[in-house]
Every structure is written in C-alpha cells, then in structure tokens.
Write a protein that holds these residues in place. Structure first.
Motif, short mmCIF file in Angstrom:
data_model
loop_
_atom_site.label_atom_id
_atom_site.label_comp_id
_atom_site.label_asym_id
_atom_site.label_seq_id
_atom_site.Cartn_x
_atom_site.Cartn_y
_atom_site.Cartn_z
N ALA A 79 -3.93 2.35 -2.21
CA ALA A 79 -5.36 1.79 -1.63
C ALA A 79 -6.17 2.78 -2.14
O ALA A 79 -6.07 3.86 -2.67
N ASN A 84 -9.17 -2.57 5.03
CA ASN A 84 -8.31 -2.06 5.87
C ASN A 84 -9.09 -0.88 6.48
O ASN A 84 -9.47 0.08 6.08
N ARG A 112 -10.88 -0.55 0.03
CA ARG A 112 -11.60 -1.46 -0.76
C ARG A 112 -11.14 -2.94 -0.12
O ARG A 112 -11.90 -3.94 -0.49
N ASP A 113 -10.04 -3.19 0.19
CA ASP A 113 -9.65 -4.50 1.06
C ASP A 113 -10.03 -4.61 2.43
O ASP A 113 -9.72 -5.74 2.93
N TYR A 135 0.75 -1.01 0.00
CA TYR A 135 0.00 0.05 -0.05
C TYR A 135 0.77 1.22 -0.10
O TYR A 135 0.28 2.28 -0.31
N ASN A 161 -5.26 -4.08 9.39
CA ASN A 161 -6.26 -4.83 8.44
C ASN A 161 -7.47 -5.23 8.79
O ASN A 161 -8.05 -4.81 9.84
N ARG A 162 -8.18 -5.87 8.01
CA ARG A 162 -9.64 -6.18 8.51
C ARG A 162 -9.80 -6.93 9.78
O ARG A 162 -10.89 -6.92 10.44
#
Length: 368
Positions: free
Chosen positions: A364, A280, A277-278, A56, A321-322
């Motif tokens: 990102a 994060n 979009r990921d 990123y 992160n998610r």
C-alpha cells in the motif's frame, strides 16, 4: 488461530542500558524493549481479517523495530528529500530522527515545546503542533527559523494542538483537544480558555477558522485521496471512540454532512491514522484503559476494578476499508499512537508506538 503465535515478541527491560538501540541513541533513563523480529514468513503478527487485505500484505516482510527508549512516541512525519523520519517523544520534550541510510535513531531536537503531531507541507517544511506550554502550531523554515501559524482563536489561547495535515491548496488543518494541558505528563497543567475542542483551518492568508466545534477532544485527522472528505477521530466519543467523515466544500473552506464511519466498538482505542491511495484507513490502535464499574476480589483482602480488555490483544495497527469495515491488523508489542507511510516508494509503514518506532513494508502507498 493459535494463541501462541499472537503473544507479543518482547522482553521488558527496566534499564535502558540493556538495550543496544536505546544506548546507541543516547536514550538512557527511558524504558526500552528488546524486540525479537519474527523469522518466519509470513509474519504471524500481520493478520488478515478480511480476504481483501491479503493484497496489501507482503509475504516476505516482517515487523522491524527501528529504535526505542522513548516515553510516548507520536507524530511521525517522513521527508523523502533527506530519506529520514521525525517523530515526537512528548514527555521527554524532544523530536527524534530515524535515518533510513544509516539506520541511526537519534535526538533531532531538544526542548521541542512538547511537540505532538507533525506533518510536511507542500514546500517540504516541517509543521508541528506544540502540544503544551506554547500551545501553538508552528512551521520550521528551510533556514531553521520558526514561524507561528496559530496560537489563539478569538483572542483566547488554543487548548493543546494535537495533530495536523496540510491540504494541496496549502491550507493547514489541525485538532485542538486538551490532552497537553490536562496534567504534567505531556507538558504543564493549565485551564482551557476555549469553550469547545475544535478542528481548525488556517487559510493561505493566515486567517484561522473553526471548521468543527462539536467533537469532544478531536484527535487524528486526514483527508481522502481526492480531498473531498475530511476524517477526524473523536477521542471522547459516546459510547466509543470514532472516526467521523465530513464532506469538504467545493471552495475547501468548510465541511458538512457529519457521518460516523468507524466505531472502535468496545475497549479498543483509535488515535492517529493515515489513508492510503485506495482510501483504506491505517489506524493506530490499542486498549482504551476502560475498567469494570464493579470491583473484583484480587486477593490479599483487596478489590480492584479490573480492565475490560488486554493490551496485548489490541496493541498495533487496525486497517479499515473506505466503507469502515475492518480488514487487517498488525499486532505490535506496544500500543501504536500514530503512523506514517514513508520510504522512497511510500510503501514503508512507520509506526510510532509507546516506547519504540516500528516499520513494515506493505503493498500500500500513502495517499500524499
């Protein structure tokens, strides 16, 4: 890690006239920073806390200061049609505008009713949390007229609407802590009328419902990219500030399964945030102001309760992160309160940070 690379690159000015940015924008009387961008690539202010963050970071992108002279910057929102960003300067009771084409940073609106959080609805209209005095959520129509979306719940005035998001079904969700009525700095002191500090949902028909009522001063909020999760910062969490995750019901009208996803874990302070979009989390970050319970001798016959951390070590943007694991950090010379993905490709991270607006291009993209 060399401490020398982590020192904030700034020189504090006591007179805003000494800053070309502040003087150009007509921001006399407000504090300003003379920011010196890093000339080396990669920018040492962009820290990789986990190897997964490396993808990123853009090697040849550095943090830029776009404007300064505010007293407490908040609520950035990007308008792709016009190529500009608005943000709130709460104590100065105004909205500021950064134009990507010209690079100008100017006052967009005076007497903004202490605007705090802002967002853009699916029709491209500005939706604003008026943080104090009026204590309402409003929408600015294309012709400039104001539509009040919410100002009371169950016959009592809202506390101090703080941050706001619009879901793809056109429902409006906002947090309602008490910050804007706790004192005179961000508006006017007032007694809360609501028994709790809630997260609200405004349905398409205008009906207001309290979807979360058990958080103490909820702050920033956002949806996951698929909108199946709602994330909310609890500003007065115990023992630390946290981000809570909720499952959104299939009909989009309620939430359940409250789960702590991110814990500030110490004197670090979460504020506003955005999701990419990921999945994060890009979180405004800074020192909470916590101080030691016992005083320390500081000389001159005085004892003081010293802070439990250093702002220069925590000011910036922390990325998780998610799963809630910290993976990256963008160190800034000022505390970041809120941020927004903008630019034509939604890959320019705008950071509203105390007195200034900063930006960094990243690999990102904003989820919405």
């Amino acid at each position: 890690m060399q401490n020398a690379t982590l020192k904030p690159r700034r020189r504090f000015l006591t007179n805003a006239a000494g800053s070309g940015l502040a003087a150009f924008a007509g921001l006399a009387g407000a504090q300003s920073f003379d920011f010196k961008p890093n000339q080396r690539y990669p920018d040492p202010s962009v820290l990789i806390l986990d190897p997964s963050f490396a993808k990123y970071r853009i090697y040849s992108s550095t943090v830029e200061q776009l404007g300064s002279g505010m007293r407490w910057a908040e609520g950035p929102v990007y308008f792709p049609e016009g190529g500009y960003l608005l943000c709130s300067d709460i104590p100065n009771n105004r909205l500021m505008k950064y134009d990507e084409k010209t690079g100008k940073f100017t006052v967009h609106k005076h007497n903004a009713n202490y605007a705090n959080g802002n967002t853009r609805d699916r029709q491209g209209r500005l939706v604003t949390c008026e943080h104090s005095v009026t204590r309402r959520v409003v929408r600015t129509e294309k012709n400039g007229r104001m539509t009040v979306l919410a100002d009371s719940y169950e016959g009592k005035r809202l506390n101090a609407p703080n941050d706001v998001v619009v879901r793809s079904d056109d429902t409006v969700w906002f947090t309602d802590p008490t910050f804007g009525i706790n004192g005179e700095w961000e508006g006017s002191r007032a007694t809360p009328e609501q028994a709790t500090t809630n997260v609200y949902r405004i349905a398409k028909d205008g009906k207001l419902s309290a979807v979360i009522t058990d958080l103490v001063n909820p702050n920033g909020l956002a949806f996951s990219p698929d909108e199946k999760k709602l994330y909310v910062v609890e500003w007065k969490g115990t023992p630390n500030r946290s981000i809570w995750s909720y499952d959104v019901a299939a009909d989009g009208a309620s939430v359940s399964n409250k789960t702590k996803l991110i814990d500030a874990d110490g004197p670090g302070a979460l504020d506003g945030f955005r999701v990419d979009r990921d999945g994060n989390f890009w979180c405004g970050w800074g020192f909470s102001g916590a101080f030691a319970p016992e005083p320390t001798d500081v000389g001159g016959g005085m004892k003081a309760h010293l802070p439990l951390g250093k702002s220069e070590d925590m000011d910036g943007v922390k990325v998780f992160n998610r799963e809630g694991k910290p993976i990256g950090f963008i160190r800034l010379p000022e505390r970041c309160a809120n941020l927004e993905f903008g630019g034509p490709k939604r890959n320019r991270l705008y950071m509203a940070s105390s007195h200034s607006l900063y930006a960094l291009y990243v690999e990102a993209h904003g989820a919405v």
